[in-house]
Scaffold this active site. Structure first.
Site, mmCIF file in Angstrom:
data_model
loop_
_atom_site.group_PDB
_atom_site.id
_atom_site.type_symbol
_atom_site.label_atom_id
_atom_site.label_comp_id
_atom_site.label_asym_id
_atom_site.label_seq_id
_atom_site.Cartn_x
_atom_site.Cartn_y
_atom_site.Cartn_z
ATOM 1 N N GLU A 154 23.832 -28.546 76.227
ATOM 2 C CA GLU A 154 24.645 -27.689 77.100
ATOM 3 C C GLU A 154 23.921 -26.387 77.435
ATOM 4 O O GLU A 154 23.614 -25.611 76.527
ATOM 5 C CB GLU A 154 25.965 -27.362 76.388
ATOM 6 C CG GLU A 154 26.890 -26.475 77.197
ATOM 7 C CD GLU A 154 28.179 -26.157 76.455
ATOM 8 O OE1 GLU A 154 28.148 -26.001 75.218
ATOM 9 O OE2 GLU A 154 29.226 -26.052 77.123
ATOM 10 N N GLU A 248 37.757 -26.807 78.022
ATOM 11 C CA GLU A 248 37.324 -25.952 76.909
ATOM 12 C C GLU A 248 37.554 -24.511 77.347
ATOM 13 O O GLU A 248 36.673 -23.872 77.921
ATOM 14 C CB GLU A 248 35.840 -26.191 76.594
ATOM 15 C CG GLU A 248 35.414 -25.469 75.332
ATOM 16 C CD GLU A 248 33.911 -25.332 75.202
ATOM 17 O OE1 GLU A 248 33.387 -25.547 74.107
ATOM 18 O OE2 GLU A 248 33.258 -24.987 76.208
HETATM 19 C C1 LER Z 1 30.463 -24.776 73.728
HETATM 20 O O1 LER Z 1 30.768 -25.887 74.510
HETATM 21 C C2 LER Z 1 30.426 -23.555 74.528
HETATM 22 O O2 LER Z 1 30.640 -23.556 75.704
HETATM 23 C C3 LER Z 1 30.101 -22.327 73.798
HETATM 24 O O3 LER Z 1 30.013 -21.256 74.693
HETATM 25 C C4 LER Z 1 31.171 -22.038 72.761
HETATM 26 O O4 LER Z 1 31.337 -20.687 72.570
HETATM 27 MN MN MN Z 2 31.168 -25.467 76.736
#
Ligand code: LER
Ligand code: MN
Length: 273
Positions: A154, A248
């Site tokens: 990510e 999220e």
């Molecule tokens: C995790 O997916 C994310 O986006 C991080 O920024 C968690 O704080």
């Molecule tokens: Mn994230």
């Protein structure tokens, strides 16, 4: 595209996750609101009773969209870029345990986000620490390949890490590691900070895109900020993306309301032609 609610039974200081607490309650809420799946964030895999949780998800017809591993970094300070071999070893062991859990839960992908850690500004140290990250990742990829689980790298904004902020940087790293199980996780909150053009970057990820955190510009659920959600969904549709969109996000104004608002807003946009 499938929609997932984010949930955690683990104690965490800060995490943009909608539902906290008992897994049976989270699964019941997700099913009641019409979600397709649940994205689980766990400090350690044993924070859930896997047999019971798996059965309950099956009972509700819910899939496991993704396992998040960031709490290993935020709560336990375990990262792939640490200069201490023992810390890196523990970080890898933690991810391997998450991969095994993910395989048990039907092959959910496992995120590699904050657990990468940071590489710092010193040029020499920075190169060494990127090597550490790559080495740790290679270990995890071998286990993931055997278990039939994808790993998701990510891009995360500059205020949380210096180890892969943009889609282009992370794609470059994915090419270097060169494992068929390694995909990209696009989080629109981070992209809103780092990318020149969010939709162009999604297209750049192309078939490497494995998962999406669909979040608004202020890290609330979509529809509460100024992200052009319509354009993002149109781009994903044009790309033929059929995976999960996970919320999220911060649980505002409260967890239940945020979970309701998110699914209503996105389902309405997806129904538009
Ligand atoms: C995790 O997916 C994310 O986006 C991080 O920024 C968690 O704080
Ligand atoms: Mn994230």
């Amino acid at each position: 595209m499938k929609l997932a609610l984010t949930a955690t039974p683990s104690q965490a200081r800060f995490a943009p996750i909608l539902l906290r607490g008992q897994m049976d309650e989270a699964l019941a809420v997700a099913a009641e609101l019409g979600y397709d799946g649940i994205e689980l964030h766990l400090r350690v895999p044993d924070d859930i009773e896997r047999v019971a949780v798996n059965r309950l998800a099956e009972h509700h017809g819910l899939g496991f969209a993704m396992l998040g591993t960031g709490m290993a970094a935020s709560e336990d300070r375990l990262t792939f870029s640490d200069t201490d071999f023992h810390i890196r070893h523990q970080a890898v062991e933690r991810v391997l345990a998450h991969i095994d859990l993910a395989a048990y839960l039907g092959g959910a992908p496992v995120a590699i986000g904050l657990i990468r850690g940071s590489v710092g500004k010193d040029a020499e140290q920075c190169a060494v620490r990127w090597e550490y990250v790559q080495e740790c990742l290679l270990y995890c990829c071998r286990r993931a390949e055997i278990q039939g689980v994808d790993l998701l790298l990510e891009p995360i904004n500059r205020y949380e890490t210096d180890c892969g902020n943009t889609v282009a940087e992370v794609l470059y790293f994915i090419e270097r590691v060169n494992s068929p199980c390694l995909k990209l996780l696009a989080d629109t909150f981070h992209m809103n900070i780092e990318e020149v053009d969010i939709c162009a970057s999604l297209r750049l990820a192309g078939s490497r895109l494995g998962h999406v955190h669909l979040v608004d510009s202020n890290r609330q659920v979509v529809g509460h900020g100024h992200l052009d959600v319509h354009a993002v969904l149109q781009t994903l549709r044009d790309m033929g993306y059929g995976g999960y969109l996970s919320f999220e996000a911060l649980p505002l104004p409260d967890p239940r309301q945020a979970a309701e608002d998110a699914i209503r807003y996105v389902r309405a946009l997806l129904a538009e032609r």
